[in-house]
Scaffold this active site. Structure first.
Site, PDB file in Angstrom:
ATOM      1  CG  ASP A  93     -15.239 -54.306  51.029  1.00 53.28           C
ATOM      2  OD1 ASP A  93     -16.306 -53.879  50.447  1.00 53.28           O
ATOM      3  OD2 ASP A  93     -15.026 -54.840  52.010  1.00 53.28           O
ATOM      4  CG  ASP A 267     -16.484 -46.650  51.003  1.00 53.47           C
ATOM      5  OD1 ASP A 267     -16.844 -47.176  52.302  1.00 53.47           O
ATOM      6  OD2 ASP A 267     -17.152 -46.820  49.963  1.00 53.47           O
TER       7      ASP A 267
HETATM    8  N1  LIG Z   1     -23.274 -49.784  51.731  1.00 52.44           N
HETATM    9  C1  LIG Z   1     -22.839 -50.348  53.050  1.00 52.44           C
HETATM   10  C2  LIG Z   1     -21.707 -51.463  52.654  1.00 52.44           C
HETATM   11  C3  LIG Z   1     -20.693 -51.162  51.778  1.00 52.44           C
HETATM   12  C4  LIG Z   1     -19.581 -51.882  51.638  1.00 52.44           C
HETATM   13  C5  LIG Z   1     -18.512 -51.627  50.710  1.00 52.44           C
HETATM   14  S1  LIG Z   1     -17.366 -50.445  51.292  1.00 52.44           S
HETATM   15  C6  LIG Z   1     -16.226 -50.514  49.710  1.00 52.44           C
HETATM   16  C7  LIG Z   1     -16.513 -50.572  48.440  1.00 52.44           C
HETATM   17  C8  LIG Z   1     -15.509 -50.530  47.665  1.00 52.44           C
HETATM   18  C9  LIG Z   1     -14.206 -50.428  47.845  1.00 52.44           C
HETATM   19  C10 LIG Z   1     -13.812 -50.418  49.107  1.00 52.44           C
HETATM   20  C11 LIG Z   1     -14.854 -50.577  50.287  1.00 52.44           C
HETATM   21  C12 LIG Z   1     -19.387 -52.855  52.576  1.00 52.44           C
HETATM   22  N2  LIG Z   1     -18.283 -53.960  52.384  1.00 52.44           N
HETATM   23  C13 LIG Z   1     -18.384 -54.747  53.466  1.00 52.44           C
HETATM   24  N3  LIG Z   1     -17.267 -55.643  53.413  1.00 52.44           N
HETATM   25  N4  LIG Z   1     -19.065 -54.999  54.213  1.00 52.44           N
HETATM   26  C14 LIG Z   1     -20.221 -54.375  54.408  1.00 52.44           C
HETATM   27  O1  LIG Z   1     -21.083 -54.386  55.335  1.00 52.44           O
HETATM   28  C15 LIG Z   1     -20.353 -52.951  53.596  1.00 52.44           C
HETATM   29  C16 LIG Z   1     -21.469 -52.310  53.858  1.00 52.44           C
END
Ligand SMILES: NCc1cc(CSc2ccccc2)c2nc(N)[nH]c(=O)c2c1
Length: 373
Positions: A93, A267
């Site tokens: 992310d 995820d």
């Molecule tokens: N709960 C929703 C959620 C979660 C993640 C985190 S997903 C994640 C977590 C850890 C490692 C990789 C991906 C998000 N990340 C981004 N960039 N944008 C979002 O809108 C968003 C919404």
């Protein structure tokens, strides 16, 4: 011959799809559930175990790794795959979501976001360019754009401002990322719960011709029906030949419903975090092994499961480990949950390939509702 990044649809059932993302480090079978490995570890699991239970890709976290141990340090040690002994694909992310949910004293501007580390209070900056640079230093196979995710409910103008900023940041990420073979940059659709904003975000990102599209800003406090409605709004505007990734989702029921609406990748911290707290997901539905009713139960969780943690340990023992807050309890129940999530995804892939998704979903939900046999 270096394999580039490619997505192949192998079957469809209504809006649902099953396919493969082929990358130099391996193939991701979709629909896919991606275990979260925030601090370069899927908590409580050996990487070999994570692979053996069927996960093709794990997630890394730019926010956590830039703070500790540092992106340059991981690069100097050979990159994240070598660092955590996971030679298969890794998706990272961009860090923006975690900054907004974890850090203190954050300031968001057009340039990016400055913030104080929740670990030691040190000051840091994340811009689209720096986020892409960190993900490149980590060696990430699938890079996420930097975006601004708003929690719901929120005013339309707040969602609009964040969505438009995220689009400008997507352009900057695309410029910074370039076009490296075998790696992909995904855009993230934002827009809150406002259909017109969601459509504008999706259409604008698709014009950037990215390798995949995430749907962000959902599972942030809204009811499931609002989340599903936003997926239905966005899906028709995403190209059929690119993967769709619903970020941070969800429960087994969320997965079945979102797969049925055309989502390919997921995820969620739920299976790992719930497992550490004694809450498990099984084909009979949810169970809380803290509950005293398990104290004398000699049966395993599920004798038919291929997961040893589910078929070889008495519920009474697992209950004891949870009550005693033993490390092994967290490890075994994390294993149970990740194995079930992978079993569910494998079932969905097969059902879509054989054109029987509707029946599979109905039978799966009925078994959850029935509970214990
Ligand atoms: N709960 C929703 C959620 C979660 C993640 C985190 S997903 C994640 C977590 C850890 C490692 C990789 C991906 C998000 N990340 C981004 N960039 N944008 C979002 O809108 C968003 C919404």
């Amino acid at each position: 011959m270096t394999t580039d990044f490619s997505f192949h649809l192998l079957g469809r059932d209504g809006a649902a799809r099953t396919g493969e993302i082929r990358m130099p480090r391996g193939v991701i079978r979709t629909p896919a559930f991606m275990p979260v490995g925030t601090a370069a570890t899927v908590k409580g699991m050996y990487p070999e175990q994570v692979k053996a239970l069927g996960a093709d890709v794990v997630l890394g976290n730019t926010y956590h790794l830039m703070l500790r141990p540092g992106a340059e340090r991981i690069a100097g040690l050979g990159g994240l795959h070598k660092f955590m002994n996971w030679p298969h694909p890794i998706l990272t992310d961009s860090g923006g979501f975690q900054v907004m949910s974890l850090s203190q004293l954050r300031k968001l501007t057009e340039e990016g976001v400055t913030f104080q580390s929740h670990i030691d209070g040190s000051r840091h900056m994340l811009s689209p360019e720096r986020s892409v640079e960190i993900q490149n230093l980590l060696g990430s196979d699938i890079v996420m754009q930097l975006d601004e995710c708003v929690s719901l409910p929120c005013e339309d103008k707040v969602a609009e401002k964040a969505m438009r900023l995220s689009l400008r940041w997507a352009e900057r990420c695309k410029t910074a990322f370039g076009n490296p073979t075998g790696r992909a940059l995904f855009g993230i659709v934002q827009g809150g719960a406002v259909p017109a904003l969601r459509v504008e975000s999706a259409k604008s990102l698709v014009e950037m011709d990215l390798k995949g599209y995430a749907i962000g800003g959902l599972a942030v406090g809204e009811p499931q029906d609002v989340m599903l409605a936003m997926i239905e709004v966005v899906e028709p505007h995403l190209p059929q030949d690119r993967p769709r990734y619903l970020m941070g989702v969800g429960t087994p029921d969320d997965l079945v419903e979102a797969v049925s609406r055309g989502v390919d990748m997921f995820d969620c911290v739920m299976p790992t975090r719930a497992g550490r707290h004694g809450q498990i997901f099984t084909r009979f539905g949810r169970m809380n092994l803290r509950n005293a009713k398990h104290a004398d139960d000699p049966r395993p969780i599920d004798p038919q499961s291929s997961c040893e943690a589910a078929n070889s340990y008495a519920r009474a023992y697992l209950h004891h480990l949870v009550k005693a807050d033993e490390m092994l309890g967290k490890m075994l129940l994390t294993w149970v949950n990740l194995a079930y999530y992978q079993e569910l995804m494998a079932g969905l892939r097969a059902a879509i390939a054989e054109g029987r998704l509707k029946d599979f979903a109905a039978e799966t939900k009925a078994a959850w509702a029935r509970g214990e046999e």
